[in-house]
Design a protein around this motif. Structure first.
Motif, PDB file in Angstrom:
ATOM      1  N   ILE A  14      39.262  52.539  96.243  1.00 19.12           N
ATOM      2  CA  ILE A  14      39.836  51.218  96.005  1.00 19.12           C
ATOM      3  C   ILE A  14      40.527  51.249  94.643  1.00 19.12           C
ATOM      4  O   ILE A  14      39.966  51.744  93.660  1.00 19.12           O
ATOM      5  CB  ILE A  14      38.758  50.118  96.006  1.00 19.12           C
ATOM      6  N   ALA A  15      41.743  50.734  94.577  1.00 16.67           N
ATOM      7  CA  ALA A  15      42.465  50.631  93.307  1.00 16.67           C
ATOM      8  C   ALA A  15      43.251  49.331  93.288  1.00 16.67           C
ATOM      9  O   ALA A  15      43.600  48.779  94.340  1.00 16.67           O
ATOM     10  CB  ALA A  15      43.400  51.825  93.110  1.00 16.67           C
ATOM     11  N   GLY A  16      43.526  48.844  92.090  1.00 12.64           N
ATOM     12  CA  GLY A  16      44.271  47.596  91.961  1.00 12.64           C
ATOM     13  C   GLY A  16      45.140  47.608  90.720  1.00 12.64           C
ATOM     14  O   GLY A  16      44.871  48.316  89.750  1.00 12.64           O
ATOM     15  N   ALA A  17      46.218  46.815  90.762  1.00 14.72           N
ATOM     16  CA  ALA A  17      47.142  46.728  89.634  1.00 14.72           C
ATOM     17  C   ALA A  17      47.562  45.287  89.420  1.00 14.72           C
ATOM     18  O   ALA A  17      47.735  44.520  90.385  1.00 14.72           O
ATOM     19  CB  ALA A  17      48.372  47.602  89.870  1.00 14.72           C
ATOM     20  N   VAL A  18      47.740  44.907  88.163  1.00 12.93           N
ATOM     21  CA  VAL A  18      48.198  43.575  87.791  1.00 12.93           C
ATOM     22  C   VAL A  18      49.347  43.715  86.795  1.00 12.93           C
ATOM     23  O   VAL A  18      49.446  44.726  86.090  1.00 12.93           O
ATOM     24  CB  VAL A  18      47.072  42.725  87.164  1.00 12.93           C
ATOM     25  N   PRO A  19      50.212  42.706  86.699  1.00 12.75           N
ATOM     26  CA  PRO A  19      51.259  42.741  85.678  1.00 12.75           C
ATOM     27  C   PRO A  19      50.648  42.597  84.285  1.00 12.75           C
ATOM     28  O   PRO A  19      49.539  42.088  84.124  1.00 12.75           O
ATOM     29  CB  PRO A  19      52.130  41.519  86.014  1.00 12.75           C
ATOM     30  N   LYS A  20      51.401  43.026  83.271  1.00 20.31           N
ATOM     31  CA  LYS A  20      50.928  42.911  81.893  1.00 20.31           C
ATOM     32  C   LYS A  20      51.053  41.483  81.364  1.00 20.31           C
ATOM     33  O   LYS A  20      50.331  41.088  80.444  1.00 20.31           O
ATOM     34  CB  LYS A  20      51.714  43.862  80.994  1.00 20.31           C
ATOM     35  N   ASN A  21      51.965  40.723  81.939  1.00 15.08           N
ATOM     36  CA  ASN A  21      52.231  39.368  81.463  1.00 15.08           C
ATOM     37  C   ASN A  21      51.065  38.430  81.742  1.00 15.08           C
ATOM     38  O   ASN A  21      50.715  38.187  82.896  1.00 15.08           O
ATOM     39  CB  ASN A  21      53.502  38.824  82.118  1.00 15.08           C
ATOM     40  N   LYS A 140      43.357  60.473 110.389  1.00 14.86           N
ATOM     41  CA  LYS A 140      42.134  60.713 109.621  1.00 14.86           C
ATOM     42  C   LYS A 140      42.093  59.940 108.311  1.00 14.86           C
ATOM     43  O   LYS A 140      41.018  59.635 107.791  1.00 14.86           O
ATOM     44  CB  LYS A 140      41.981  62.205 109.338  1.00 14.86           C
ATOM     45  N   LYS A 141      43.262  59.630 107.749  1.00 19.63           N
ATOM     46  CA  LYS A 141      43.335  58.876 106.495  1.00 19.63           C
ATOM     47  C   LYS A 141      44.450  57.855 106.590  1.00 19.63           C
ATOM     48  O   LYS A 141      45.518  58.145 107.145  1.00 19.63           O
ATOM     49  CB  LYS A 141      43.598  59.815 105.303  1.00 19.63           C
ATOM     50  N   ALA A 142      44.189  56.654 106.040  1.00 19.83           N
ATOM     51  CA  ALA A 142      45.183  55.577 106.080  1.00 19.83           C
ATOM     52  C   ALA A 142      45.043  54.716 104.837  1.00 19.83           C
ATOM     53  O   ALA A 142      43.951  54.576 104.280  1.00 19.83           O
ATOM     54  CB  ALA A 142      45.009  54.726 107.335  1.00 19.83           C
ATOM     55  N   ILE A 143      46.163  54.142 104.421  1.00 18.05           N
ATOM     56  CA  ILE A 143      46.179  53.290 103.231  1.00 18.05           C
ATOM     57  C   ILE A 143      46.607  51.879 103.606  1.00 18.05           C
ATOM     58  O   ILE A 143      47.590  51.683 104.328  1.00 18.05           O
ATOM     59  CB  ILE A 143      47.130  53.859 102.150  1.00 18.05           C
ATOM     60  N   LEU A 144      45.846  50.924 103.112  1.00 23.47           N
ATOM     61  CA  LEU A 144      46.188  49.503 103.236  1.00 23.47           C
ATOM     62  C   LEU A 144      46.563  48.981 101.855  1.00 23.47           C
ATOM     63  O   LEU A 144      45.830  49.199 100.887  1.00 23.47           O
ATOM     64  CB  LEU A 144      44.992  48.717 103.781  1.00 23.47           C
ATOM     65  N   VAL A 145      47.699  48.293 101.771  1.00 23.80           N
ATOM     66  CA  VAL A 145      48.123  47.643 100.530  1.00 23.80           C
ATOM     67  C   VAL A 145      48.140  46.138 100.763  1.00 23.80           C
ATOM     68  O   VAL A 145      48.714  45.660 101.753  1.00 23.80           O
ATOM     69  CB  VAL A 145      49.522  48.130 100.085  1.00 23.80           C
ATOM     70  N   VAL A 146      47.488  45.394  99.871  1.00 26.24           N
ATOM     71  CA  VAL A 146      47.402  43.938 100.011  1.00 26.24           C
ATOM     72  C   VAL A 146      47.740  43.262  98.688  1.00 26.24           C
ATOM     73  O   VAL A 146      47.720  43.884  97.630  1.00 26.24           O
ATOM     74  CB  VAL A 146      45.984  43.489 100.459  1.00 26.24           C
ATOM     75  N   GLY A 147      48.017  41.968  98.772  1.00 26.68           N
ATOM     76  CA  GLY A 147      48.275  41.171  97.576  1.00 26.68           C
ATOM     77  C   GLY A 147      49.430  40.221  97.786  1.00 26.68           C
ATOM     78  O   GLY A 147      50.035  40.179  98.859  1.00 26.68           O
ATOM     79  N   ASP A 148      49.734  39.472  96.755  1.00 18.39           N
ATOM     80  CA  ASP A 148      50.826  38.505  96.832  1.00 18.39           C
ATOM     81  C   ASP A 148      51.379  38.234  95.437  1.00 18.39           C
ATOM     82  O   ASP A 148      50.703  38.457  94.428  1.00 18.39           O
ATOM     83  CB  ASP A 148      50.344  37.177  97.441  1.00 18.39           C
ATOM     84  N   MET A 163      48.915  26.525  88.023  1.00 17.94           N
ATOM     85  CA  MET A 163      47.847  27.104  87.198  1.00 17.94           C
ATOM     86  C   MET A 163      46.871  27.940  88.031  1.00 17.94           C
ATOM     87  O   MET A 163      46.034  28.656  87.477  1.00 17.94           O
ATOM     88  CB  MET A 163      47.079  25.982  86.480  1.00 17.94           C
ATOM     89  N   LEU A 164      46.968  27.830  89.347  1.00 17.98           N
ATOM     90  CA  LEU A 164      45.981  28.431  90.249  1.00 17.98           C
ATOM     91  C   LEU A 164      46.242  29.903  90.543  1.00 17.98           C
ATOM     92  O   LEU A 164      45.336  30.734  90.491  1.00 17.98           O
ATOM     93  CB  LEU A 164      45.953  27.643  91.560  1.00 17.98           C
ATOM     94  N   PHE A 165      47.493  30.217  90.844  1.00 19.92           N
ATOM     95  CA  PHE A 165      47.784  31.537  91.395  1.00 19.92           C
ATOM     96  C   PHE A 165      48.011  32.598  90.324  1.00 19.92           C
ATOM     97  O   PHE A 165      48.677  32.375  89.329  1.00 19.92           O
ATOM     98  CB  PHE A 165      49.012  31.477  92.310  1.00 19.92           C
ATOM     99  N   GLY A 166      47.426  33.764  90.575  1.00 23.07           N
ATOM    100  CA  GLY A 166      47.731  34.963  89.830  1.00 23.07           C
ATOM    101  C   GLY A 166      48.418  35.936  90.765  1.00 23.07           C
ATOM    102  O   GLY A 166      48.485  35.716  91.978  1.00 23.07           O
ATOM    103  N   GLU A 167      48.928  37.018  90.213  1.00 27.24           N
ATOM    104  CA  GLU A 167      49.664  37.979  91.029  1.00 27.24           C
ATOM    105  C   GLU A 167      49.078  39.371  90.828  1.00 27.24           C
ATOM    106  O   GLU A 167      48.796  39.791  89.699  1.00 27.24           O
ATOM    107  CB  GLU A 167      51.150  37.928  90.671  1.00 27.24           C
ATOM    108  N   ALA A 168      48.900  40.077  91.937  1.00 26.33           N
ATOM    109  CA  ALA A 168      48.266  41.397  91.894  1.00 26.33           C
ATOM    110  C   ALA A 168      48.569  42.150  93.173  1.00 26.33           C
ATOM    111  O   ALA A 168      49.002  41.576  94.177  1.00 26.33           O
ATOM    112  CB  ALA A 168      46.749  41.250  91.731  1.00 26.33           C
ATOM    113  N   GLY A 169      48.342  43.440  93.114  1.00 26.43           N
ATOM    114  CA  GLY A 169      48.414  44.289  94.297  1.00 26.43           C
ATOM    115  C   GLY A 169      47.224  45.221  94.297  1.00 26.43           C
ATOM    116  O   GLY A 169      46.748  45.642  93.236  1.00 26.43           O
TER     117      GLY A 169
END
Length: 371
Positions: A14-21, A140-148, A163-169
């Protein structure tokens, strides 16, 4: 009852990324007033979130996360038989964003690529879809990418959403295994709630409506291109239907909250999470919370929460985890899986953009065509 069991398939990274802002909630006091903002922070638990830059997309963040998995696992891209992008924030109206990820990750032509158009339940449905595909194929191996990148569709003066939403993948690697491992899932949908959370304009039913600003009945300004949330209906759905699906899952699998080490749930808001936990007897100290740092990151939020809690834990602890997603559609579901903390990688911060994908003129599309 749509319940599924997949044997000998595991979550192996599992890995995740967010913007720096960083967008701090307290900065909205100048717009909405101190009382309104303090009330929001108390009820939602959100103190700050992350926002993408103009041309940065969810697939940029998802690519960063997926590439990190490939690097850490030392995978040959040829090993990956499928990539699915599950999101309501595609790069284009067409083609599917999964093809962009397919190219950027260097996958081969035998690898399947397609999108699933879902928001806060995208992780649950995406894992079920990939596991079902792997269960009946030689993949045998598969990747799912999620986020908004939900903040891009919010009116800047909409106090219910801005004020509610953040952004990530986030990305998740599923793998066939000889070990004793299984994934169980329960999914539900109710199309009568399609208007509860909606962006009414810009799709093919109303492609180019005027961008007039409407004063909505809840007191918030919006255009037809902005996100609309029917707050009362959404709240009722989350505190009644979501606890029920959890209880039904417990009954169908013969488990209780005591059987799980961690509860990676969609980060709707803190009050809703507390209500769900209370109704299902889930201890809050077993439910990782990432709302305070990252906001509501839609379908990525269960993974972002797990990463925030365990990304620096190299103990190799096996976590029997219950994942839950619920929201736009309306759509909701749950799945259980075991994962080692060694396979949960620390959060990445990234502002990079796939510059090739930013197309300013149709004539640019002729460059690089195969002859």
């Amino acid at each position: 009852m749509a319940i599924f069991t997949f044997n000998n398939i595991k979550i192996s990274a599992i890995a995740g990324a967010v913007p720096k802002n960083i967008q701090r909630v307290e900065d909205y006091k100048e717009i909405f007033g101190e009382e309104e903002v303090n009330k929001f922070i108390k009820s939602t638990g959100i103190v700050q979130s992350r926002r993408t830059n103009k041309h940065q997309t969810c697939s940029d963040l998802g690519y960063t996360a997926a590439a990190e998995i490939i690097r850490r696992k030392n995978l040959d891209p040829a090993e990956i038989g499928c990539v699915i992008f599950a999101s309501h924030s595609p790069d284009y109206r067409r083609p599917a964003t999964a093809f962009v990820l397919h190219k950027r990750l260097g996958l081969k032509d035998h690898a399947i690529a397609y999108d699933i158009s879902l928001g806060c339940s995208s992780l649950i449905y995406g894992v079920q879809t990939i596991a079902a595909m792997m269960n009946s194929s030689d993949i045998k191996k598969a990747i799912l990418v999620v986020g908004d990148t939900a903040g891009k569709s919010v009116h800047p003066e909409d106090r219910s959403s801005v004020m509610l939403f953040g952004e990530a993948g986030a990305a998740i690697l599923l793998e066939k295994t000889e070990e004793e491992s299984n994934i169980q899932a329960l999914l539900r949908s109710d199309g009568s709630g399609y208007r509860y959370m909606i962006v009414p304009g810009g799709g093919y039913r109303n492609l180019n409506p005027p961008d007039d600003v409407f004063e909505c009945k809840d007191g918030n300004p919006r255009t037809l291109y902005n996100s609309f949330i029917q707050g009362t209906a959404v709240f009722t759905f989350t505190i009644f239907d979501v606890p029920k699906v959890i209880k039904d899952f417990f009954a169908a699998t013969g488990t209780t909250a005591d059987n799980y080490d961690s509860f990676a749930f969609h980060q709707a808001n803190l009050f809703i999470l507390k209500q769900i936990a209370k109704k299902t007897k889930i201890p809050m100290d077993k439910m990782p919370i990432s709302l305070d740092k990252y906001g509501n990151t839609s379908g990525a939020s269960p993974l972002i929460s797990l990463i925030d809690a365990y990304g620096d834990d190299n103990s190799g602890q096996k976590l029997n985890t219950l994942f839950c997603g619920f929201g736009i559609g309306v759509s909701w579901g749950i799945f259980s899986a075991e994962i080692s903390t060694n396979d949960i990688y620390p959060i990445l911060e990234d502002d990079s953009v796939f510059e090739e994908g930013v197309i300013h003129s149709p004539n640019e599309l002729y460059a690089g065509l195969k002859k």
